[in-house]
Every structure is written in C-alpha cells, then in structure tokens.
Design a protein around this motif. Structure first.
Motif, PDB file in Angstrom:
ATOM      1  N   ARG B  35     -61.770 -34.960  43.571  1.00  0.00           N
ATOM      2  CA  ARG B  35     -61.322 -34.682  44.937  1.00  0.00           C
ATOM      3  C   ARG B  35     -60.150 -35.566  45.333  1.00  0.00           C
ATOM      4  N   SER B  36     -60.173 -36.809  44.829  1.00  0.00           N
ATOM      5  CA  SER B  36     -59.043 -37.704  45.120  1.00  0.00           C
ATOM      6  C   SER B  36     -57.761 -37.147  44.543  1.00  0.00           C
ATOM      7  N   PHE B  37     -57.875 -36.624  43.323  1.00  0.00           N
ATOM      8  CA  PHE B  37     -56.678 -36.048  42.697  1.00  0.00           C
ATOM      9  C   PHE B  37     -56.106 -34.935  43.563  1.00  0.00           C
ATOM     10  N   PHE B  38     -56.988 -34.019  43.966  1.00  0.00           N
ATOM     11  CA  PHE B  38     -56.490 -32.837  44.679  1.00  0.00           C
ATOM     12  C   PHE B  38     -56.108 -33.143  46.132  1.00  0.00           C
ATOM     13  N   ARG B  39     -56.499 -34.323  46.596  1.00  0.00           N
ATOM     14  CA  ARG B  39     -56.019 -34.735  47.911  1.00  0.00           C
ATOM     15  C   ARG B  39     -54.506 -35.007  47.853  1.00  0.00           C
ATOM     16  N   TYR B  40     -54.052 -35.497  46.703  1.00  0.00           N
ATOM     17  CA  TYR B  40     -52.634 -35.843  46.580  1.00  0.00           C
ATOM     18  C   TYR B  40     -51.797 -34.735  45.952  1.00  0.00           C
ATOM     19  N   PHE B  41     -52.414 -33.988  45.043  1.00  0.00           N
ATOM     20  CA  PHE B  41     -51.634 -33.036  44.253  1.00  0.00           C
ATOM     21  C   PHE B  41     -52.329 -31.679  44.215  1.00  0.00           C
ATOM     22  N   PRO B  42     -51.614 -30.626  44.617  1.00  0.00           N
ATOM     23  CA  PRO B  42     -52.237 -29.287  44.566  1.00  0.00           C
ATOM     24  C   PRO B  42     -52.610 -28.872  43.141  1.00  0.00           C
ATOM     25  N   SER B  43     -51.883 -29.365  42.143  1.00  0.00           N
ATOM     26  CA  SER B  43     -52.161 -28.933  40.769  1.00  0.00           C
ATOM     27  C   SER B  43     -51.688 -29.998  39.792  1.00  0.00           C
ATOM     28  N   LYS B  44     -52.016 -29.805  38.542  1.00  0.00           N
ATOM     29  CA  LYS B  44     -51.590 -30.735  37.496  1.00  0.00           C
ATOM     30  C   LYS B  44     -50.062 -30.821  37.447  1.00  0.00           C
ATOM     31  N   GLU B  45     -49.411 -29.697  37.677  1.00  0.00           N
ATOM     32  CA  GLU B  45     -47.955 -29.667  37.625  1.00  0.00           C
ATOM     33  C   GLU B  45     -47.331 -30.607  38.685  1.00  0.00           C
TER      34      GLU B  45
END
Lengths: 241, 241
Positions: B35-45
């Motif tokens: 969830r932390s990842f997707f808080r900052y970035f919509p996707s891996k790209e």
C-alpha cells in the motif's frame, strides 16, 4: 483481405469502442480466421496504423537514395511529405483513425512511438549530412523535430477539417516555415503573400560575383522569419546568377 | 520512504531487469508494504520517472505566471531548462535511469509520452502568445518541438557522458540555436565565439528612431543562423537605444 480486416476493425472500434473489440470480433465480421489476421498484423493495435511500416521503409529508402549534394532541409521536408501523401490517399479512413486515436489512450501512445520513429529516420539522415559540423547532431535533431511538428500541425488541421481542402498545400506551407528558419529557400509555389509592411530586400544583383557581401534592407518591425525568407531568396537569386 | 522505494526499484531493475522485477520484490527490499508503494506510484512504470509530474506542474505554473511582455521563445527555453535542472539535481540517478530506459521498450514508450506532455505544455503557452498571428499554431508547435529537441539533445549528451561536465552550459548552448533560428537574441553568456569569416553587421545606430530600416552587411557565405544572430543583435541594440 488486409483491407477487409482494417474495414471490419474500424467499423467495430467506432460502434463498440477500441477496448471492447477483440481480434475474434474483427475476424468474425471480416469472415476470416484468426491466423489470417495475425499474418497481416502483429496485434490489434497495428490494425489501426496499417501503412506506417511501409511508409517508414519508403521514407528510409528515399533518404538513403539522396544525391550527395541534396539540400538537407529540403530533402527531409520532402521525406516528411511522403507521410502526408499516405494520409491523403484515403481521407475518409484517415479522418476515422484520427477520431479514434484521440479517444483511445493506448492508441495515442502507439502513435507517439510511430512519430518518434519517423523523426529518428529524418534525424539520422541529417546527422549523416551534418557529420563534422560543430553542433551537427544538435542541428539534425532540432531540424528533424521541426519538420515533424510542422507536418503534424498541417496534417492535424486537415484531419480536423474532415479531410476537406488540399492537404499538400497546407503541409508545404508549414514546411516552408521550417525551411525559412533553418536555411532552405522556401518552395517557389505558392507565391509568397505580399503583406504590408514587408521587408524590401535590395536586389543586390549588381554585386560582382567576387563580392562576398549581401546587403539586406528591411523594415525594422518585420518578423524575423520574413527577414530570413528575404535574405534566403536574395542569396539563392545570387547563387543562381 | 518514496526515495527508498525508488532506490530499491532501481537496484532490482539493474540486477534482474525491469520485466523480471515485481512490485512485491521492490517493497520487500525497501521493507515496506504494497500500500505504501501505491500511495506514491500508480504503477511500476511510474517509479522510474518519479519527478516528472512535479516538474510538469512546476513548468505549467511558471508559464502561466509569465509576464505579458515576456519574450516567448526565451520563456519556453527557460521552462525547458527546468527539466534539465531536475535531471542535474541527481546525476547518478539520472544516468542510471537513462541506461535503464534505453534497455526497456515499455519504458521508452512511457518516456515518449512524458516528453510529449512537456512539448504540449510549451506549445500551449506559445499558442496563447501567438493567438491572432497568421500561422500562430504552426509557429507554436514548431518552436515547442525545437526547444524540446534541443533540450533532449543536450540532456542525452550529458547522460551519455555519465553526467560529467556542466549540463546547464550544454543545454543553454543548444537552446541558443533554437533562439537564433526563431528570433530571440541568444543568452549573452557565454560570449559568442568569433570565428572567421564572420558577418559584420553595420552598427546602424546612427539611424534616426523614426527610421524603419535596418541594414545588415554580411559575408555571403555566412551560415544563415549567424546572419540571423547578427540581425537579432542589431535589432535588439536598436531597440535598447
């Protein structure tokens, strides 16, 4: 077969939307098998831009065949014009695709990638021609980008007008702006408009050939591109005489 | 947190490749949850281009805040320079990303889309400034594309040299080429080189202010951009006096 697949795909894209149409839907409407589809198109996306690969190949061959003394900016402008002619071959299809591309984000990304490949083809030719010049790659990249932008501006205007009017006249006018900025005499047709105030270049044709000087007299308020155009036309007149 | 995610992602992209790295791998290495990842970035790209959204927003705000009489080509050049400064803030990261982007087709497409958005931001400002000009949108599109191409040429040279050298000097030099072509006096620093032969503009400062004429005397063999530069500098000298 190929044309039937493109026609079926576009009919469905417009009726249902791009995302909602599958390759199976397309081949069912066209009355052929999946293998036939993939013989012509690597993916559903490619059916939208069926002629770009051929056009890119034609353009690359055209540039590779350039005479050694071809004027570089004029040559890449002529190469870009080939893309316009591809669109103008089939106005109804081009207009349909334009509308579709505006609506579908995946297709816009795909179009950007195609445009980038055209631009790199033009830049590669110019880089070769400008090899050894200081700032040769810079000039090649900037001129290639300018040519593509001018081409696309004219192409989009034509597409937005539903393919009415003369696309080639519009693109030639747009490319003349690039030629004026980067040093090719604009195409002689159509004749330049004669607005007032306009710069009045001295004919300068009374200069001796050994003279290495050009005198340009221009209204101070004239836009730079027009001054450049006048200098260009004076220079080319001198060189011809 | 955000920086730790970017650092972890890049470490893995370089070790394993972009396609072989999952968001789960990244968050595991960074020691945080998905969830932390997707808080900052919509996707891996998006983890590859973490600062472009901010930079685009900054650039758009900068252009929107332009003084009404700002010189348009200079203004968009200064806006493009903001992108360069973002890259130059962190050379090691920028060089890493450059290498990664060259290797991964999906990332190149994503980068093209970002570049396109910058170009449209510059063109939108110029279209506003050129509204009412004949060929205003054409000129706006061509100049925006030229500025982006010049910027990218300098940026890529700098990235290819592993971020050695002064990126801002290189980009200013590149942007001066665009300014010379489209009508802004190049930045006064660094001083222009004095090659020979060079055109010798008549000072023309003895003209009365009511005179609407500029005389430029130039060597016939001088490159067009240099003639333009001389005219520009003569004109701006006249306007200042």
């Amino acid at each position: 077969m190929r044309d039937a697949l493109v026609a079926a795909a576009f009919q469905l894209f417009l009726e249902r939307g791009y995302e909602q149409t599958t390759v199976d839907d397309i081949v069912a409407l066209a009355g052929v098998g999946r293998r036939s589809f993939f013989r012509y198109f690597p993916s559903k996306e490619d059916v939208v831009f069926p002629d770009h690969e051929r056009c890119l190949a034609d353009m690359t061959a055209y540039l590779a065949d350039s005479p050694e003394d071809a004027e570089p900016v004029g040559r890449v402008s002529a190469a870009a014009r080939m893309v316009l002619l591809m669109y103008a071959e089939n106005p109804a299809f081009s207009v349909q695709r334009y509308r579709l591309t505006k609506k579908v984000p995946g297709l816009r990304a795909s179009e950007l990638s195609v445009v980038w490949r055209y631009e790199r083809a033009l830049a590669a030719y110019l880089r070769g021609r400008f090899a050894g010049r200081p700032d040769g790659t810079l000039q090649a990249d900037v001129i290639a980008a300018s040519v593509v932008a001018a081409h696309n501006n004219a192409l989009r205007s034509w597409l937005r007008s539903d393919g009415q009017g003369d696309a080639t006249t519009a693109v030639d006018h747009a490319l003349d702006y690039v030629k004026a900025a980067f040093g090719t005499p604009p195409t002689p047709t159509p004749p330049p408009p004669s607005p007032s105030p306009s710069p009045s270049p001295s004919p300068a044709s009374d200069l001796d050939e050994s003279d290495d000087v050009v005198v340009v007299v221009s209204r101070r308020g004239a836009p730079m591109w027009r001054v450049v155009q006048e200098i260009e036309s004076t220079l080319s007149h001198l060189r011809e005489n």
